[in-house]
Scaffold this motif. Structure first.
Motif, PDB file in Angstrom:
ATOM      1  N   ASN A   1     -33.713  35.252 -61.036  1.00  0.00           N
ATOM      2  CA  ASN A   1     -32.993  34.146 -59.360  1.00  0.00           C
ATOM      3  C   ASN A   1     -33.178  32.760 -59.196  1.00  0.00           C
ATOM      4  OD1 ASN A   1     -32.913  34.998 -57.042  1.00  0.00           O
ATOM      5  ND2 ASN A   1     -34.943  33.737 -56.175  1.00  0.00           N
ATOM      6  N   LYS A   2     -34.053  31.813 -60.476  1.00  0.00           N
ATOM      7  CA  LYS A   2     -34.297  30.653 -59.929  1.00  0.00           C
ATOM      8  C   LYS A   2     -33.420  30.133 -61.021  1.00  0.00           C
ATOM      9  CE  LYS A   2     -37.068  27.024 -62.147  1.00  0.00           C
ATOM     10  NZ  LYS A   2     -38.686  26.450 -62.689  1.00  0.00           N
ATOM     11  N   TYR A   3     -32.991  30.333 -62.440  1.00  0.00           N
ATOM     12  CA  TYR A   3     -31.385  29.473 -62.091  1.00  0.00           C
ATOM     13  C   TYR A   3     -29.874  30.408 -61.789  1.00  0.00           C
ATOM     14  CZ  TYR A   3     -34.731  30.038 -67.208  1.00  0.00           C
ATOM     15  OH  TYR A   3     -35.647  29.109 -67.556  1.00  0.00           O
ATOM     16  N   LEU A   4     -30.347  31.845 -61.235  1.00  0.00           N
ATOM     17  CA  LEU A   4     -28.989  32.281 -60.757  1.00  0.00           C
ATOM     18  C   LEU A   4     -28.630  31.044 -59.421  1.00  0.00           C
ATOM     19  CD1 LEU A   4     -26.573  33.652 -60.626  1.00  0.00           C
ATOM     20  CD2 LEU A   4     -27.648  34.776 -58.864  1.00  0.00           C
ATOM     21  N   GLN A   5     -30.158  30.373 -58.759  1.00  0.00           N
ATOM     22  CA  GLN A   5     -30.205  29.370 -57.988  1.00  0.00           C
ATOM     23  C   GLN A   5     -29.958  28.939 -57.979  1.00  0.00           C
ATOM     24  OE1 GLN A   5     -30.257  30.184 -54.511  1.00  0.00           O
ATOM     25  NE2 GLN A   5     -30.336  32.042 -55.020  1.00  0.00           N
ATOM     26  N   ILE A   6     -30.417  27.530 -59.933  1.00  0.00           N
ATOM     27  CA  ILE A   6     -29.291  26.778 -59.961  1.00  0.00           C
ATOM     28  C   ILE A   6     -27.816  26.685 -60.185  1.00  0.00           C
ATOM     29  CG2 ILE A   6     -29.567  25.614 -62.345  1.00  0.00           C
ATOM     30  CD1 ILE A   6     -32.465  26.281 -62.108  1.00  0.00           C
ATOM     31  N   ILE A   7     -27.469  27.549 -60.662  1.00  0.00           N
ATOM     32  CA  ILE A   7     -25.490  27.788 -60.770  1.00  0.00           C
ATOM     33  C   ILE A   7     -25.109  27.836 -59.527  1.00  0.00           C
ATOM     34  CG2 ILE A   7     -23.951  29.396 -61.873  1.00  0.00           C
ATOM     35  CD1 ILE A   7     -26.471  31.006 -63.553  1.00  0.00           C
ATOM     36  N   ILE A   8     -25.396  28.893 -58.529  1.00  0.00           N
ATOM     37  CA  ILE A   8     -24.759  28.446 -57.030  1.00  0.00           C
ATOM     38  C   ILE A   8     -25.257  27.227 -57.505  1.00  0.00           C
ATOM     39  CG2 ILE A   8     -25.436  28.891 -54.837  1.00  0.00           C
ATOM     40  CD1 ILE A   8     -26.232  31.763 -55.545  1.00  0.00           C
ATOM     41  N   GLN A   9     -26.301  26.473 -56.378  1.00  0.00           N
ATOM     42  CA  GLN A   9     -26.997  25.043 -56.440  1.00  0.00           C
ATOM     43  C   GLN A   9     -26.148  23.895 -56.575  1.00  0.00           C
ATOM     44  OE1 GLN A   9     -30.617  22.816 -57.152  1.00  0.00           O
ATOM     45  NE2 GLN A   9     -30.562  22.590 -55.340  1.00  0.00           N
ATOM     46  N   GLN A  10     -25.559  23.909 -58.292  1.00  0.00           N
ATOM     47  CA  GLN A  10     -24.398  23.069 -59.418  1.00  0.00           C
ATOM     48  C   GLN A  10     -23.228  23.373 -58.903  1.00  0.00           C
ATOM     49  OE1 GLN A  10     -25.925  20.060 -60.468  1.00  0.00           O
ATOM     50  NE2 GLN A  10     -27.568  20.956 -59.836  1.00  0.00           N
ATOM     51  N   SER A  11     -23.246  24.468 -58.729  1.00  0.00           N
ATOM     52  CA  SER A  11     -21.593  24.734 -58.485  1.00  0.00           C
ATOM     53  C   SER A  11     -21.221  23.917 -57.023  1.00  0.00           C
ATOM     54  CB  SER A  11     -21.325  26.488 -58.341  1.00  0.00           C
ATOM     55  OG  SER A  11     -21.029  26.756 -59.319  1.00  0.00           O
ATOM     56  N   ASN A  12     -22.371  24.494 -56.187  1.00  0.00           N
ATOM     57  CA  ASN A  12     -21.626  24.275 -54.586  1.00  0.00           C
ATOM     58  C   ASN A  12     -21.299  22.633 -54.790  1.00  0.00           C
ATOM     59  OD1 ASN A  12     -21.410  26.498 -52.693  1.00  0.00           O
ATOM     60  ND2 ASN A  12     -23.822  25.653 -52.977  1.00  0.00           N
ATOM     61  N   LYS A  13     -22.812  21.874 -55.678  1.00  0.00           N
ATOM     62  CA  LYS A  13     -22.044  20.242 -56.006  1.00  0.00           C
ATOM     63  C   LYS A  13     -21.172  20.112 -56.987  1.00  0.00           C
ATOM     64  CE  LYS A  13     -24.921  15.987 -57.699  1.00  0.00           C
ATOM     65  NZ  LYS A  13     -26.361  15.950 -58.089  1.00  0.00           N
ATOM     66  N   LEU A  14     -20.548  20.648 -57.629  1.00  0.00           N
ATOM     67  CA  LEU A  14     -19.621  20.244 -58.379  1.00  0.00           C
ATOM     68  C   LEU A  14     -17.808  20.775 -57.393  1.00  0.00           C
ATOM     69  CD1 LEU A  14     -17.335  19.525 -60.757  1.00  0.00           C
ATOM     70  CD2 LEU A  14     -18.019  22.410 -61.759  1.00  0.00           C
ATOM     71  N   ASN A  15     -17.836  21.515 -56.682  1.00  0.00           N
ATOM     72  CA  ASN A  15     -16.874  21.957 -55.222  1.00  0.00           C
ATOM     73  C   ASN A  15     -17.094  20.740 -54.249  1.00  0.00           C
ATOM     74  OD1 ASN A  15     -15.119  23.919 -54.283  1.00  0.00           O
ATOM     75  ND2 ASN A  15     -16.534  23.912 -52.853  1.00  0.00           N
ATOM     76  N   GLN A  16     -18.304  20.578 -54.249  1.00  0.00           N
ATOM     77  CA  GLN A  16     -18.390  19.229 -53.345  1.00  0.00           C
ATOM     78  C   GLN A  16     -18.002  17.690 -53.890  1.00  0.00           C
ATOM     79  OE1 GLN A  16     -22.499  18.293 -51.879  1.00  0.00           O
ATOM     80  NE2 GLN A  16     -21.918  20.071 -50.551  1.00  0.00           N
TER      81      GLN A  16
END
Length: 426
Positions: A238-253
């Motif tokens: 769950n932690k690794y997946l949250q990192i993926i989501i967080q960094q993907s949102n950052k890249l999207n920004q």
């Protein structure tokens, strides 16, 4: 060729310069003809006075026809029709040329009846002094049939004197031609730069759109996986997946920001202005920034509870959030951002100050340039694309606002000020 505003301005400027140069060339041509006429008249009048004096010395009556014959532009034959001395002729020539202010080199020759040849006289330099070292042209003087007592005079540098006398006109013409060359060169550079800029914009747009498609798929898949029971019950996954989501949102920004800048450069973006409360917008930025950066301290001070301005709410929120987030990212270990709102004589001022290390003086003048990044140590994990502050300044310019940045003089950190004019305050 497609007639854009730039092309029309370039063509108008080109036609204007060509028109000015054409006018200058015509003026130069008229001045040249006028100079030739004026010099010719001076020579004729001076030679006529010389003939008058020789006839008066010999006590003869002047002929009805002019004794002066212009053989070529720089060569004259004068019929005296009586004997005369070479020394007296030279004296009269110097005196009369000086009287009409004809300051140029000349040489003369006298026809000798005994030898039936033209006898070379003297080369007289400008100013009336004999020039022994000058190159003589004795063969330039030829006999004239039907004349007995006559002399010939030649002006070897006459054409050169025409050119030098018009020196001011030549300088103006040369300067105008230089302006034309510089203008054409500048236009070519401008068009070349415009082409490169358009290619750059197309590349950025294509690149960002190509990135958004797979990124959207990653976010959809990641959010779906995060809701699965097996992932929720496994803390590490769950932690690794949250990192993926967080960094993907950052890249999207980042991608959205690049798209906004590209649209802003192409003037495709229009502001949707409406009445907004700048204090509310600042409070919203503070709440969202604190959710993301829990260690940060953000304070807002204002001499009024509400200030309403006319602006684009979406972009105003973006530029304020961008400034605050930069202050936190590049700030101290315990970042602090102070925002003050106060009314000035010219309007409203938003002042953002932080407790970060500031920016070296050698780089602070370039922070608003596109793609410019200030060199920093140990901050590679927060480096962006160098377009955040460029976007901030672009939006301020579209609103008609002024923005400035400087290092705090009394403490560490930066101070960014946005000046909103009175006509934007409701």
């Amino acid at each position: 060729m497609r007639f854009t505003k730039l092309n029309i301005i370039v063509l108008i400027g080109l036609f204007a310069i060509i028109g000015v140069i054409t006018t200058q060339v015509l003026t130069l041509s008229r001045a040249y003809r006028f100079e030739k006429k004026e010099v010719g008249e001076k020579i004729h009048f001076a030679l006529q006075d010389v003939v008058d004096k020789i006839y008066r010395d010999n006590k003869n009556e002047l002929p009805n026809t002019t004794p002066i014959k212009k053989v070529s532009e720089d060569y004259y034959v004068v019929n005296v029709n009586d004997v005369f001395e070479a020394e007296i002729l030279e004296y009269y020539l110097k005196a009369e040329f000086q009287k009409v202010k004809l300051d140029m080199d000349y040489e003369y020759a006298i026809y000798d009846c005994a030898s039936d040849e033209m006898m070379y006289g003297q080369y007289i330099a400008a100013g009336g002094k004999a020039a022994a070292g000058k190159a003589r042209c004795a063969n330039c003087f030829t006999k004239r049939e039907g004349l007995v007592y006559y002399f010939a005079i030649r002006f070897p540098n006459l054409r050169y004197n025409y050119i030098t006398s018009l020196q001011q006109y030549w300088i103006y013409t040369g300067v105008l031609f230089l302006v034309l060359v510089i203008y054409v060169y500048s236009v070519l550079l401008l068009l070349k730069q415009k082409k490169y800029t358009e290619l750059q914009k197309d590349f950025i747009n294509n690149m960002t759109h190509e990135f958004k498609t797979p990124l959207s798929s990653i976010l959809i898949a990641s959010n779906y996986a995060a809701r699965q029971e097996a992932i929720e019950n496994n803390p590490r996954l769950n932690k690794y997946l949250q990192i993926i989501i967080q960094q993907s949102n950052k890249l999207n920004q980042h991608i959205e920001r690049i798209l906004n800048v590209a649209k802003s450069d192409a003037n495709l973006q229009s502001l949707e202005k409406k009445d907004i409360d700048i204090i509310e917008t600042l409070s919203l930025v503070r709440e969202n920034a604190l959710l993301k950066h829990e260690k940060a301290a953000i304070s807002i001070s204002s001499d009024k509870e509400s200030y309403r301005i006319r602006a684009d709410e979406f972009h105003v929120y973006n530029i304020i959030y961008n400034i605050v987030e930069n202050a936190i990212k590049y700030g101290a270990d315990q970042p602090s951002v102070d925002i003050s709102v106060k009314q000035t004589v010219k309007g409203l001022q938003l002042l953002f100050t932080d407790n970060g290390p500031g920016i070296p003086d050698a780089h602070i003048d370039y922070v608003f340039d596109k793609f410019y990044r200030v060199p920093r140590q140990n901050k590679k994990e927060v480096e962006g694309f160098g377009i955040g502050l460029f976007y901030v300044k672009k939006i301020c310019e579209l609103h008609g606002w002024k923005i400035g940045i400087k290092n705090n003089e009394r403490s560490t950190g930066l101070a960014i000020a946005i000046a909103i004019p009175k006509n934007n305050i409701v």
